[in-house]
Design an enzyme around this catalytic site. Structure first.
Site, PDB file in Angstrom:
ATOM      1  CG  ASN A   1      -1.878   1.109   1.304  1.00 15.71           C
ATOM      2  OD1 ASN A   1      -1.776   2.072   0.533  1.00 15.71           O
ATOM      3  ND2 ASN A   1      -2.815   1.018   2.222  1.00 15.71           N
TER       4      ASN A   1
ATOM      5  NE  ARG B   1      -5.384   3.372  -0.988  1.00 20.75           N
ATOM      6  CZ  ARG B   1      -5.077   4.540  -0.470  1.00 20.75           C
ATOM      7  NH1 ARG B   1      -3.912   4.747   0.098  1.00 20.75           N
ATOM      8  NH2 ARG B   1      -5.937   5.525  -0.525  1.00 20.75           N
TER       9      ARG B   1
ATOM     10  CG  HIS C   1     -11.098   8.010   1.359  1.00 21.69           C
ATOM     11  ND1 HIS C   1     -11.577   9.255   1.713  1.00 21.69           N
ATOM     12  CD2 HIS C   1      -9.754   8.060   1.501  1.00 21.69           C
ATOM     13  CE1 HIS C   1     -10.557  10.027   2.061  1.00 21.69           C
ATOM     14  NE2 HIS C   1      -9.431   9.319   1.940  1.00 21.69           N
TER      15      HIS C   1
ATOM     16  CG  HIS D   1     -11.965   7.659   5.251  1.00 21.93           C
ATOM     17  ND1 HIS D   1     -11.416   6.392   5.367  1.00 21.93           N
ATOM     18  CD2 HIS D   1     -10.904   8.508   5.197  1.00 21.93           C
ATOM     19  CE1 HIS D   1     -10.101   6.481   5.390  1.00 21.93           C
ATOM     20  NE2 HIS D   1      -9.766   7.755   5.275  1.00 21.93           N
TER      21      HIS D   1
ATOM     22  N   GLY E   1      -9.971  11.421   7.843  1.00 23.18           N
ATOM     23  CA  GLY E   1      -8.539  11.385   8.150  1.00 23.18           C
ATOM     24  C   GLY E   1      -7.939  12.699   7.706  1.00 23.18           C
ATOM     25  CG  ASN E   2      -3.837  13.790   7.368  1.00 29.16           C
ATOM     26  OD1 ASN E   2      -3.974  14.698   8.204  1.00 29.16           O
ATOM     27  ND2 ASN E   2      -2.932  12.835   7.502  1.00 29.16           N
TER      28      ASN E   2
ATOM     29  NE  ARG F   1      -6.431  16.185  -0.810  1.00 29.16           N
ATOM     30  CZ  ARG F   1      -6.641  14.908  -0.558  1.00 29.16           C
ATOM     31  NH1 ARG F   1      -7.858  14.450  -0.354  1.00 29.16           N
ATOM     32  NH2 ARG F   1      -5.634  14.073  -0.502  1.00 29.16           N
TER      33      ARG F   1
ATOM     34  CD  GLU G   1     -10.243   4.443  13.216  1.00 29.12           C
ATOM     35  OE1 GLU G   1      -9.385   3.994  14.003  1.00 29.12           O
ATOM     36  OE2 GLU G   1     -10.197   4.233  11.990  1.00 29.12           O
ATOM     37  CG  ASN G   2      -8.171   8.336  17.196  1.00 30.73           C
ATOM     38  OD1 ASN G   2      -8.246   7.399  17.978  1.00 30.73           O
ATOM     39  ND2 ASN G   2      -7.576   8.240  16.017  1.00 30.73           N
TER      40      ASN G   2
ATOM     41  CD  GLU H   1      -7.795   2.799   3.799  1.00 32.83           C
ATOM     42  OE1 GLU H   1      -6.961   3.137   4.672  1.00 32.83           O
ATOM     43  OE2 GLU H   1      -8.170   3.566   2.895  1.00 32.83           O
TER      44      GLU H   1
HETATM   45  P1  ADP Z   1      -4.504   9.635   6.686  1.00 33.98           P
HETATM   46  O1  ADP Z   1      -5.710  10.158   5.951  1.00 33.98           O
HETATM   47  O2  ADP Z   1      -3.248  10.321   6.263  1.00 33.98           O
HETATM   48  O3  ADP Z   1      -4.407   8.135   6.750  1.00 33.98           O
HETATM   49  P2  ADP Z   1      -5.326   9.506   9.478  1.00 33.98           P
HETATM   50  O4  ADP Z   1      -6.477   8.610   9.189  1.00 33.98           O
HETATM   51  O5  ADP Z   1      -4.238   9.004  10.334  1.00 33.98           O
HETATM   52  O6  ADP Z   1      -4.720  10.154   8.167  1.00 33.98           O
HETATM   53  O7  ADP Z   1      -5.947  10.825  10.167  1.00 33.98           O
HETATM   54  C1  ADP Z   1      -5.163  11.916  10.497  1.00 33.98           C
HETATM   55  C2  ADP Z   1      -6.044  12.943  11.202  1.00 33.98           C
HETATM   56  O8  ADP Z   1      -6.580  12.332  12.390  1.00 33.98           O
HETATM   57  C3  ADP Z   1      -5.287  14.188  11.636  1.00 33.98           C
HETATM   58  O9  ADP Z   1      -6.066  15.348  11.407  1.00 33.98           O
HETATM   59  C4  ADP Z   1      -5.136  13.948  13.121  1.00 33.98           C
HETATM   60  O10 ADP Z   1      -5.037  15.137  13.842  1.00 33.98           O
HETATM   61  C5  ADP Z   1      -6.468  13.273  13.447  1.00 33.98           C
HETATM   62  N1  ADP Z   1      -6.398  12.646  14.770  1.00 33.98           N
HETATM   63  C6  ADP Z   1      -5.648  11.596  15.178  1.00 33.98           C
HETATM   64  N2  ADP Z   1      -5.823  11.377  16.505  1.00 33.98           N
HETATM   65  C7  ADP Z   1      -6.719  12.320  16.930  1.00 33.98           C
HETATM   66  C8  ADP Z   1      -7.313  12.637  18.190  1.00 33.98           C
HETATM   67  N3  ADP Z   1      -7.014  11.945  19.299  1.00 33.98           N
HETATM   68  N4  ADP Z   1      -8.177  13.673  18.244  1.00 33.98           N
HETATM   69  C9  ADP Z   1      -8.475  14.396  17.144  1.00 33.98           C
HETATM   70  N5  ADP Z   1      -7.955  14.145  15.927  1.00 33.98           N
HETATM   71  C10 ADP Z   1      -7.088  13.128  15.814  1.00 33.98           C
END
Ligand code: ADP
Length: 408
Positions: free
Chosen positions: A7, A99, A188, A216, A218-219, A249, A342-343, A392
């Site tokens: 990946n 991927r 995604h 989804h 993430g970044n 973005r 997730e976080n 993934e």
């Molecule tokens: P990618 O899309 O590059 O795989 P990830 O899925 O790891 O990225 O997501 C990255 C994002 O998740 C960042 O904005 C990061 O700040 C956010 N993130 C990770 N942990 C936390 C947290 N505990 N609280 C808030 N945001 C979080």
């Protein structure tokens, strides 16, 4: 069956080895036998190829694989050489799954890599210059390591969304756009496919009867509206810039802004590309960072621009969820996944509060208790709310296994 998954992101390459025994892979992920990461490092020739991409796709023969082989070969050799080896020889690997971000409209499902498939992925470099080229390099480098006899499989991020109806995929521009491949593809897809199926499993429901919105976050951020296990709409489009506000973005903006910037500020294509992909989103609005953890920390410390960035992020997320809800015509489960999904209990709580009019009720204790693969809705909620860790690479391995058992 031992399956190697490669990946490759824009800066790193992840490799992992999974083993499936029996005719069906387990629904829920098992720990891999082995995994490793490597930095791609400097990519010779990328700038020149980018300039060429502006005029069209590339020919796979133009891709220099020396640099990729230099990264991939030593990474994989650790599998069967040295003290930490987990295999007797490379010959134990039966399939290599990759991927591939852009499969265009033609690749509606996971596909065994052939010379024609490689040529098609090379043509699509025009649409995804940061990704498809690196992924093609990984395919060529893996072939150099394992030989042609070991099947390689491409799992496309766009494939899951090829089930979108035409009305959701076509842009209301001139007819020539569609003929030229300017349409909504969505991305995604591997994550949306995995998390929507896993949601059905966690809820003990038949996926065929379930309406799910997968978030989804993430970044890069995107939503998918999934009915009966099939994507019927999504927020990303021709490129991953469309839709939600993201780390750096912009997401969807008035295209008139681009005309204004070109006419009155002398912007060129590469400057627009940089602004919309790298200088916008959370980073652009806050002026601090594209990382949600830093935005939340700055907001808690009283920074008004960080607060504004967070509020715009949540507002746009809710607005786009509304769009997916209308495309689905109802909702059984809302799924949060990836880094933010997730976080960040705060993002989940604010989104769910905005959706209370649907009868959706969050369990506030479950929301803050680091849930993973869990339903965090209150028992009497009209919509289930799930936090699912996206897998993934596991999904890529499953797809390889499925294709192998189906006789390719
Ligand atoms: P990618 O899309 O590059 O795989 P990830 O899925 O790891 O990225 O997501 C990255 C994002 O998740 C960042 O904005 C990061 O700040 C956010 N993130 C990770 N942990 C936390 C947290 N505990 N609280 C808030 N945001 C979080």
């Amino acid at each position: 069956m031992k399956i190697l998954v490669l990946n490759g992101g824009s800066s790193t390459l992840k490799a992992l080895l999974c083993e499936f025994t029996g005719p069906r892979p387990p629904e829920s992920p098992q720990p891999p036998l082995w995994e490793a990461h490597a930095e791609w490092g400097w990519r010779p020739g990328l700038a020149e190829l980018r300039a060429k991409n502006a005029c069209g796709g590339i020919d796979e023969r133009e891709i220099p694989i020396d640099a990729s082989s230099a990264v991939i070969e030593p990474l994989l050799a650790a599998l069967w050489e040295g003290p930490a080896r987990v295999l007797q020889s490379r010959g134990e690997i039966e399939v290599v799954g990759h991927r591939v971000v852009h499969g265009g409209h033609a690749f509606t499902e996971t596909t065994r890599v052939t010379a024609e498939v490689r040529a098609a992925i090379a043509r699509l470099v025009e649409f995804a210059p940061e990704h498809n080229r690196l992924e093609l390099e990984a395919i060529l480098a893996a072939e150099a390591v394992f030989g042609e006899a070991v099947p390689q499989v491409a799992v496309f991020d766009t494939a899951f969304h090829t089930s979108m109806p035409e009305k959701a995929a076509v842009y209301p521009g001139p007819r020539e756009w569609l003929d030229a491949g300017i349409r909504r593809y969505g991305f995604h897809g591997i994550s949306h496919q995995y998390t929507s199926r896993r949601a059905a499993e966690i809820l003990g429901r038949d996926p065929a009867s379930l309406r799910v919105i997968t978030c989804h976050l993430g970044n890069g951020c995107s939503l998918a509206a999934v009915r009966g296990g099939r994507s019927v709409d999504t927020t990303m489009g021709f490129t991953p810039i469309e839709g939600l506000m993201m780390g750096t973005r912009s997401g969807s903006i008035d295209p008139g802004i681009l005309i204004y910037l070109v006419r009155h500020r002398g912007f060129r294509a590469d400057q627009l590309d940089h602004t919309l992909n790298k200088e916008s989103g959370l980073k652009g609005v806050s002026g601090i960072s594209g990382d949600m953890r830093e935005i939340q920390a700055a907001m808690e410390a009283g920074n008004p621009r960080a607060r504004l960035a967070f509020e715009v992020f949540v507002h746009r997320l809710c607005r786009e969820i509304g769009g997916m809800l209308a495309s689905l015509g109802g909702l059984d489960a809302l799924v949060f996944t990836a880094g933010i999904g997730e976080n960040s209990p705060l993002v989940r709580e604010q989104v769910c509060r905005q959706l209370e009019f649907l009868g959706l009720k969050l369990d506030p204790q479950k929301n803050v208790a680091s849930p993973r693969d869990e339903d965090i809705a209150a028992p009497d909620s009209g919509v289930r709310v799930l936090v699912i860790h996206t897998e993934e690479d596991w999904e890529i391995a499953r797809e390889c296994h499925r294709l192998a058992l189906a006789g390719w």
